[in-house]
Write an enzyme that holds these catalytic residues in place. Structure first.
Site, PDB file in Angstrom:
ATOM      1  N   ASP A  81     -11.958   7.587   3.918  1.00 47.43           N
ATOM      2  CA  ASP A  81     -10.776   7.290   4.741  1.00 47.43           C
ATOM      3  C   ASP A  81     -10.496   5.789   4.798  1.00 47.43           C
ATOM      4  O   ASP A  81      -9.567   5.359   5.474  1.00 47.43           O
ATOM      5  CB  ASP A  81     -10.970   7.850   6.153  1.00 47.43           C
ATOM      6  CG  ASP A  81      -9.665   7.946   6.927  1.00 47.43           C
ATOM      7  OD1 ASP A  81      -8.595   7.959   6.287  1.00 47.43           O
ATOM      8  OD2 ASP A  81      -9.709   8.001   8.174  1.00 47.43           O
ATOM      9  N   ARG A  84      -7.713  -0.060   1.152  1.00 42.76           N
ATOM     10  CA  ARG A  84      -8.243  -1.321   0.624  1.00 42.76           C
ATOM     11  C   ARG A  84      -8.710  -1.155  -0.825  1.00 42.76           C
ATOM     12  O   ARG A  84      -8.718  -2.116  -1.591  1.00 42.76           O
ATOM     13  CB  ARG A  84      -9.374  -1.821   1.524  1.00 42.76           C
ATOM     14  CG  ARG A  84     -10.607  -0.972   1.529  1.00 42.76           C
ATOM     15  CD  ARG A  84     -11.477  -1.201   2.749  1.00 42.76           C
ATOM     16  NE  ARG A  84     -10.837  -0.718   3.968  1.00 42.76           N
ATOM     17  CZ  ARG A  84     -11.397  -0.804   5.174  1.00 42.76           C
ATOM     18  NH1 ARG A  84     -12.584  -1.363   5.325  1.00 42.76           N
ATOM     19  NH2 ARG A  84     -10.759  -0.351   6.231  1.00 42.76           N
ATOM     20  N   LYS A 123       0.846  -1.204   0.000  1.00 41.77           N
ATOM     21  CA  LYS A 123       0.000   0.000   0.000  1.00 41.77           C
ATOM     22  C   LYS A 123       0.877   1.248   0.000  1.00 41.77           C
ATOM     23  O   LYS A 123       1.665   1.463   0.922  1.00 41.77           O
ATOM     24  CB  LYS A 123      -0.909  -0.010   1.230  1.00 41.77           C
ATOM     25  CG  LYS A 123      -1.736   1.269   1.416  1.00 41.77           C
ATOM     26  CD  LYS A 123      -2.474   1.246   2.753  1.00 41.77           C
ATOM     27  CE  LYS A 123      -3.072   2.598   3.083  1.00 41.77           C
ATOM     28  NZ  LYS A 123      -3.700   2.624   4.433  1.00 41.77           N
ATOM     29  N   LYS A 172      -9.704  13.349   8.316  1.00 44.78           N
ATOM     30  CA  LYS A 172      -9.207  12.949   9.635  1.00 44.78           C
ATOM     31  C   LYS A 172      -9.075  14.176  10.533  1.00 44.78           C
ATOM     32  O   LYS A 172      -8.791  15.278  10.048  1.00 44.78           O
ATOM     33  CB  LYS A 172      -7.818  12.301   9.506  1.00 44.78           C
ATOM     34  CG  LYS A 172      -7.765  10.961   8.823  1.00 44.78           C
ATOM     35  CD  LYS A 172      -6.308  10.488   8.755  1.00 44.78           C
ATOM     36  CE  LYS A 172      -6.179   9.150   8.047  1.00 44.78           C
ATOM     37  NZ  LYS A 172      -6.709   8.042   8.850  1.00 44.78           N
ATOM     38  N   GLU A 193      -9.469   4.140   2.163  1.00 51.73           N
ATOM     39  CA  GLU A 193      -8.979   4.173   0.790  1.00 51.73           C
ATOM     40  C   GLU A 193      -7.913   3.125   0.490  1.00 51.73           C
ATOM     41  O   GLU A 193      -7.742   2.713  -0.654  1.00 51.73           O
ATOM     42  CB  GLU A 193      -8.420   5.563   0.465  1.00 51.73           C
ATOM     43  CG  GLU A 193      -6.986   5.830   0.894  1.00 51.73           C
ATOM     44  CD  GLU A 193      -6.733   5.751   2.399  1.00 51.73           C
ATOM     45  OE1 GLU A 193      -5.601   5.420   2.786  1.00 51.73           O
ATOM     46  OE2 GLU A 193      -7.671   6.010   3.179  1.00 51.73           O
ATOM     47  N   ASP A 238       1.688   6.263   5.891  1.00 52.35           N
ATOM     48  CA  ASP A 238       0.667   5.404   5.302  1.00 52.35           C
ATOM     49  C   ASP A 238       1.164   4.707   4.040  1.00 52.35           C
ATOM     50  O   ASP A 238       0.419   3.943   3.430  1.00 52.35           O
ATOM     51  CB  ASP A 238      -0.603   6.202   5.019  1.00 52.35           C
ATOM     52  CG  ASP A 238      -1.866   5.370   5.176  1.00 52.35           C
ATOM     53  OD1 ASP A 238      -1.789   4.310   5.824  1.00 52.35           O
ATOM     54  OD2 ASP A 238      -2.919   5.765   4.651  1.00 52.35           O
TER      55      ASP A 238
END
Length: 459
Positions: A309, A313, A227, A239, A311, A250
């Site tokens: 949020d 997956r 990812k 957020k 996103e 992330d």
């Protein structure tokens, strides 16, 4: 990056200071065998044999040695890590016993992330080992862990999708691999979820799918997926500031996949490697995808977007579909996917999901052996109904927030071909508190376990 190779050298009897590693249970016996001057010094420093006690012991003339009281297992890579941090520049060897995996902690204790602030100058601490055959492997592991840490620690202003692409290109150049990057209209048509998540970003930070291929096509195909959300604002489901603070990390899944791919290629595993990194920024603009949008997917399913949020997956779904088209023998994905996994397991244990019992067992065993623990959570089919949508095939995030890590994994499973062995590691990629050789900040969690699994299967 730190040059680790000079810091771990074969022991050919060259002059070196000794490091005495003593277990608390053996401390009294060890102390009784020392000469009176050493015993007096130990008493003066109030060293009682508690784990973590350290001392410098005088020798003849200007000679000295180091004492570490340690209750770590002999197989632990962190056994002498604290010494690698605190001892002065010089050459060292263990006073007794084999070094084993502890060389890794010694090397990583000397790694610093200094892109934004230079540290105090420190000379090298060189460790001698009587197991020279392990040196190359240990150095490669240290380089892989350091790569994850450095990428995750880099601010999002300096690491976007283009920089992830550059990191993959550099890796490919070192190992003779090929790179393919899909962006623009081709991305929108071929990988619509990746495009949707990244479409609000500026042109310079446009979304893309990065693919690297390496190895003999006759060998088993191995797909590694990471990812690559280079910053996650949460999108229109914004957020709060506290939740956004660490979202430079992330892309930690992509960092793990890049580092693992480097290990595969530098070691020459007998695989046909396929590395996939969907790289995006989940930004906010007039072009942002919206709650309630129904997204097309590469696989053909439709997804009702119930939370912008959730996103990660989405982009992984398209990447997993692409990976499955190559009919891999094994698929592994890494992602900083859910806060639910952290609530359940804390920061140190990547939540591990697999559709293959043998793969799951081997991964957990590898994690234990490498002191890189994983914890399995179930792909519980009873929760599949939580993904139902009234208007599309599935939703990306069920209402209520229950079983969040499991429902995210079940979403990913929809994009894995039936019969393909697959494991998903929901990793934190971050360390909140420092430990010896493991500073606060970006961290490789699950990387060494996955590497041990691959080496065992394809080495």
């Amino acid at each position: 990056m730190t040059d680790f190779a000079p810091l771990l050298q074969p022991d050919r009897g060259q002059p070196a200071r000794a490091i005495h590693v003593v277990h608390p249970d053996s401390f009294a016996t060890w102390l009784a065998a020392q000469r009176p001057a050493i015993r007096a010094l130990i008493a003066a420093q109030r060293i009682t044999g508690k784990a973590g006690n350290r001392a410098i012991l005088p020798g003849e003339g200007e000679d000295w040695s180091a004492l570490l009281v340690c209750d770590e297992e002999e197989s632990s890579p962190w056994r002498i890590a604290s010494q690698g941090e605190v001892l002065p520049e010089g050459i060292y060897r263990l006073a007794s016993g084999a070094l084993g995996a502890a060389g890794l902690g010694w090397l990583l204790a000397q790694h610093r992330f200094e892109r934004y602030r230079a540290g105090e100058p420190q000379g090298p601490r060189v460790l001698l080992t009587s197991e020279p055959a392990r040196i190359d492997e240990t150095v490669r592991l240290a380089e892989a862990v350091a790569l994850v840490r450095d990428l995750v620690n880099t601010g999002a202003s300096d690491l976007g999708p283009a920089e992830l692409e550059a990191a993959a290109e550099a890796l490919a150049g070192r190992h003779g691999a090929t790179i393919t990057v899909t962006r623009g209209d081709a991305l929108a048509q071929g990988y619509p979820m990746i495009h949707a998540v990244g479409q609000a970003a500026t042109r310079e930070r446009a979304p893309r799918l990065i693919e690297l291929e390496w190895g003999d096509p006759a060998h088993p195909r191995l797909a590694l997926i990471g990812k690559g959300v280079c910053f996650d604002s949460g999108g229109l489901d914004l957020k709060p500031s506290a939740g956004m603070r660490l979202m430079k990390k992330d892309m930690g899944g992509a960092a793990h996949a890049l580092a693992l791919a480097g290990l595969v290629m530098s070691t020459g595993l007998k695989v046909r490697l396929h590395l996939l990194i969907p790289a995006v920024e989940n930004a906010v603009s007039g072009a942002a995808f919206r709650p309630g949008d129904v997204l097309k997917t590469r696989q053909g399913l439709t997804v009702e977007n119930t939370n912008t949020d959730a996103e990660g997956r989405l982009i992984l779904g398209d990447a997993l579909t692409r990976a499955g088209e190559g009919a891999p023998a094994l698929m592994l994905d890494f992602a900083t996917l859910t806060g639910a996994a952290r609530v359940a397991l804390g920061p140190d244990l990547p939540a591990t999901f697999s559709n293959d019992e043998g793969l799951a067992a081997d991964l957990l065993a590898a994690g234990t052996a490498m002191h890189d623990p994983l914890w399995r959570l179930p792909l519980w089919p009873g929760y599949d109904e939580m993904l139902k949508s009234d208007i599309a095939d599935i939703v990306n995030a069920p209402d209520g927030g229950m079983a969040g890590a499991i429902t995210a994994a079940l979403f990913l499973k929809r994009f894995v071909p039936e019969g393909t062995a697959w494991a998903h590691l929901d990793t934190f990629a971050w360390r909140n508190t420092a430990k010896p050789a493991r500073p606060k900040g970006g961290e490789a969690l699950g990387l060494r376990a996955a590497w041990a699994l691959l080496k065992g299967r394809f080495g």
